[in-house]
Design a protein around this motif. Structure first.
Motif, PDB file in Angstrom:
ATOM      1  N   MET A 127      10.460 -10.164  -8.426  1.00  0.00           N
ATOM      2  CA  MET A 127      10.430  -9.198  -9.394  1.00  0.00           C
ATOM      3  C   MET A 127       9.711  -9.945 -10.805  1.00  0.00           C
ATOM      4  O   MET A 127       9.971 -11.249 -10.894  1.00  0.00           O
ATOM      5  N   ALA A 128       8.364  -8.700 -11.160  1.00  0.00           N
ATOM      6  CA  ALA A 128       8.039  -9.341 -12.215  1.00  0.00           C
ATOM      7  C   ALA A 128       7.660  -8.292 -13.520  1.00  0.00           C
ATOM      8  O   ALA A 128       8.039  -6.942 -13.299  1.00  0.00           O
ATOM      9  N   ALA A 129       8.100  -8.428 -14.523  1.00  0.00           N
ATOM     10  CA  ALA A 129       7.823  -7.563 -15.742  1.00  0.00           C
ATOM     11  C   ALA A 129       6.701  -7.227 -15.205  1.00  0.00           C
ATOM     12  O   ALA A 129       5.608  -7.798 -15.454  1.00  0.00           O
ATOM     13  N   LYS A 130       5.899  -5.959 -16.016  1.00  0.00           N
ATOM     14  CA  LYS A 130       4.954  -5.306 -15.689  1.00  0.00           C
ATOM     15  C   LYS A 130       3.787  -5.965 -16.525  1.00  0.00           C
ATOM     16  O   LYS A 130       3.081  -6.063 -16.230  1.00  0.00           O
ATOM     17  N   ASP A 131       5.140  -6.126 -17.953  1.00  0.00           N
ATOM     18  CA  ASP A 131       3.849  -7.001 -18.838  1.00  0.00           C
ATOM     19  C   ASP A 131       3.909  -8.436 -18.789  1.00  0.00           C
ATOM     20  O   ASP A 131       3.121  -9.092 -19.806  1.00  0.00           O
ATOM     21  N   CYS A 132       3.854  -8.809 -18.054  1.00  0.00           N
ATOM     22  CA  CYS A 132       3.975 -10.558 -17.658  1.00  0.00           C
ATOM     23  C   CYS A 132       2.570 -11.007 -18.338  1.00  0.00           C
ATOM     24  O   CYS A 132       1.659 -10.691 -16.742  1.00  0.00           O
ATOM     25  N   PRO A 133       2.676 -11.750 -18.384  1.00  0.00           N
ATOM     26  CA  PRO A 133       1.246 -12.613 -18.720  1.00  0.00           C
ATOM     27  C   PRO A 133       0.904 -13.602 -18.082  1.00  0.00           C
ATOM     28  O   PRO A 133      -0.578 -13.577 -18.058  1.00  0.00           O
ATOM     29  N   ALA A 134       1.121 -13.680 -16.898  1.00  0.00           N
ATOM     30  CA  ALA A 134       1.323 -14.859 -15.775  1.00  0.00           C
ATOM     31  C   ALA A 134      -0.021 -13.937 -14.902  1.00  0.00           C
ATOM     32  O   ALA A 134      -0.738 -14.266 -14.538  1.00  0.00           O
ATOM     33  N   LEU A 135       0.310 -12.230 -14.840  1.00  0.00           N
ATOM     34  CA  LEU A 135      -0.531 -11.540 -13.956  1.00  0.00           C
ATOM     35  C   LEU A 135      -1.378 -10.793 -14.447  1.00  0.00           C
ATOM     36  O   LEU A 135      -1.366 -10.834 -15.483  1.00  0.00           O
ATOM     37  N   SER A 136      -2.875 -10.786 -13.554  1.00  0.00           N
ATOM     38  CA  SER A 136      -4.070 -10.311 -14.316  1.00  0.00           C
ATOM     39  C   SER A 136      -3.368  -8.540 -14.142  1.00  0.00           C
ATOM     40  O   SER A 136      -2.253  -8.414 -13.343  1.00  0.00           O
ATOM     41  N   PRO A 137      -4.037  -7.533 -14.400  1.00  0.00           N
ATOM     42  CA  PRO A 137      -4.255  -6.298 -13.799  1.00  0.00           C
ATOM     43  C   PRO A 137      -4.389  -6.118 -12.780  1.00  0.00           C
ATOM     44  O   PRO A 137      -3.371  -5.199 -12.058  1.00  0.00           O
ATOM     45  N   ARG A 138      -5.207  -6.875 -11.721  1.00  0.00           N
ATOM     46  CA  ARG A 138      -5.112  -6.666 -10.411  1.00  0.00           C
ATOM     47  C   ARG A 138      -3.939  -7.126  -9.689  1.00  0.00           C
ATOM     48  O   ARG A 138      -3.764  -6.383  -8.628  1.00  0.00           O
ATOM     49  N   ALA A 139      -3.622  -8.416  -9.685  1.00  0.00           N
ATOM     50  CA  ALA A 139      -2.040  -9.020  -9.351  1.00  0.00           C
ATOM     51  C   ALA A 139      -1.416  -8.268  -9.550  1.00  0.00           C
ATOM     52  O   ALA A 139      -0.200  -7.674  -8.722  1.00  0.00           O
ATOM     53  N   ARG A 140      -1.217  -6.790 -10.725  1.00  0.00           N
ATOM     54  CA  ARG A 140      -0.117  -6.359 -10.896  1.00  0.00           C
ATOM     55  C   ARG A 140      -0.059  -5.064 -10.086  1.00  0.00           C
ATOM     56  O   ARG A 140       1.149  -4.065  -9.972  1.00  0.00           O
ATOM     57  N   ALA A 141      -1.609  -4.789  -9.835  1.00  0.00           N
ATOM     58  CA  ALA A 141      -2.118  -3.693  -9.267  1.00  0.00           C
ATOM     59  C   ALA A 141      -1.467  -3.656  -7.432  1.00  0.00           C
ATOM     60  O   ALA A 141      -1.299  -2.874  -6.425  1.00  0.00           O
ATOM     61  N   TYR A 142      -0.926  -4.957  -7.247  1.00  0.00           N
ATOM     62  CA  TYR A 142      -0.144  -5.362  -5.544  1.00  0.00           C
ATOM     63  C   TYR A 142       1.053  -4.839  -5.954  1.00  0.00           C
ATOM     64  O   TYR A 142       1.973  -4.927  -4.571  1.00  0.00           O
ATOM     65  N   GLY A 143       1.788  -4.929  -7.143  1.00  0.00           N
ATOM     66  CA  GLY A 143       3.472  -4.669  -6.860  1.00  0.00           C
ATOM     67  C   GLY A 143       3.526  -3.408  -7.158  1.00  0.00           C
ATOM     68  O   GLY A 143       2.804  -2.513  -7.724  1.00  0.00           O
ATOM     69  N   LEU A 144       5.190  -3.026  -6.322  1.00  0.00           N
ATOM     70  CA  LEU A 144       5.581  -1.642  -6.265  1.00  0.00           C
ATOM     71  C   LEU A 144       6.639  -1.971  -7.400  1.00  0.00           C
ATOM     72  O   LEU A 144       7.528  -2.643  -8.048  1.00  0.00           O
ATOM     73  N   PRO A 145       6.564  -0.545  -7.878  1.00  0.00           N
ATOM     74  CA  PRO A 145       7.251   0.075  -9.779  1.00  0.00           C
ATOM     75  C   PRO A 145       8.938  -0.218  -9.608  1.00  0.00           C
ATOM     76  O   PRO A 145       8.879   0.301  -8.135  1.00  0.00           O
ATOM     77  N   LEU A 146       8.946  -0.813 -10.212  1.00  0.00           N
ATOM     78  CA  LEU A 146      11.155  -0.669  -9.395  1.00  0.00           C
ATOM     79  C   LEU A 146      11.878   0.351  -9.707  1.00  0.00           C
ATOM     80  O   LEU A 146      11.849   0.671 -10.831  1.00  0.00           O
ATOM     81  N   LEU A 147      12.336   1.249  -8.099  1.00  0.00           N
ATOM     82  CA  LEU A 147      13.043   2.302  -9.003  1.00  0.00           C
ATOM     83  C   LEU A 147      14.013   2.203  -9.788  1.00  0.00           C
ATOM     84  O   LEU A 147      14.992   1.786 -10.441  1.00  0.00           O
ATOM     85  N   GLY A 148      13.662   3.254 -10.644  1.00  0.00           N
ATOM     86  CA  GLY A 148      14.757   3.501 -12.435  1.00  0.00           C
ATOM     87  C   GLY A 148      13.961   2.512 -13.231  1.00  0.00           C
ATOM     88  O   GLY A 148      15.087   3.382 -14.195  1.00  0.00           O
TER      89      GLY A 148
END
Length: 222
Positions: free
Chosen positions: A1-22
């Motif tokens: 799990m990673a925060a959506k605004d995690c500075p280590a992740l690029s927008p491209r990497a964030r696109a592979y994640g699924l939002p945490l329910l709730g």
């Protein structure tokens, strides 16, 4: 799990994640699923970030290794495995693409040989993996350190092709004459069935009269 605004992740990497329910501020990457593409993308970018900031990454882990496994699971991000420029029989003259990490290479000394990328070899039986030839560089430095390709002559390649066929998932299976493949195993490796008790029922090794032994159609001479 990673925060959506995690500075280590690029927008491209964030696109592979699924939002945490709730709590959509966090992204979920399924680390239990080997073939979850986002897992390798997220890990690679996080390890890159940590390394760039002088921080340690998990023990027994390297950026190179993470990228290597990512090339198998997520080639659209990491790129496909490079076609080898060297074999145990000298440089290849030309190649025929079977699948990402599975390349036929024509050599002057041994004719057509099969090159299998390191991660794909993890799905081979121990004896079949041991049949693979290695370059001098990999022998000198240890293939488990270099993550190099293993190479098989055409006669021995029927075994890894047979073992990897169950993972083809209608991708490269159509390129293989399965009847001829089984014939080749029974002719060149008659003890294989006895030494390999876990052969799936639908892959039972029986001769196919008339199928011959040439299980792959190589490109014609230019």
């Amino acid at each position: 799990m990673a925060a959506k605004d995690c500075p280590a992740l690029s927008p491209r990497a964030r696109a592979y994640g699924l939002p945490l329910l709730g709590n959509p501020r966090f992204l979920i990457y399924d680390c239990d699923d080997y073939f979850n593409q986002g897992k390798f993308v997220a890990m690679y970018e996080i390890y890159q970030y940590l390394t760039a900031h002088g921080l340690p990454i998990p023990a027994y882990t390297t950026l190179e290794e993470t990228k290597l496994w990512g090339m198998e699971v997520c080639p659209e991000y990491f790129g496909e495995f490079p076609i080898p420029t060297e074999t145990p029989w000298g440089p290849p003259l030309r190649h025929s693409y079977l699948w990402n990490g599975l390349y036929w290479l024509e050599t002057k000394q041994a004719g057509w040989v099969l090159a299998i990328a390191y991660p794909l070899c993890e799905d081979l039986t121990y004896k079949t993996k041991r049949l693979g030839q290695q370059t001098d560089y990999d022998l000198e430095h240890g293939i488990d350190n270099t993550y190099g390709f293993r190479f098989y002559t055409y006669r021995s390649s029927c075994l890894p092709v047979f073992e990897l066929l169950q993972y083809a998932d209608e991708t490269w299976e159509s390129k293989i004459n399965v009847g001829a493949l089984k014939n080749a195993i029974l002719k060149f490796h008659p003890d294989y069935a006895e030494d390999t008790p876990c052969i799936p029922p639908d892959m039972e090794l029986i001769m196919s009269p008339g199928a011959g032994f040439d299980f792959y159609a190589f490109p014609q001479e230019p």
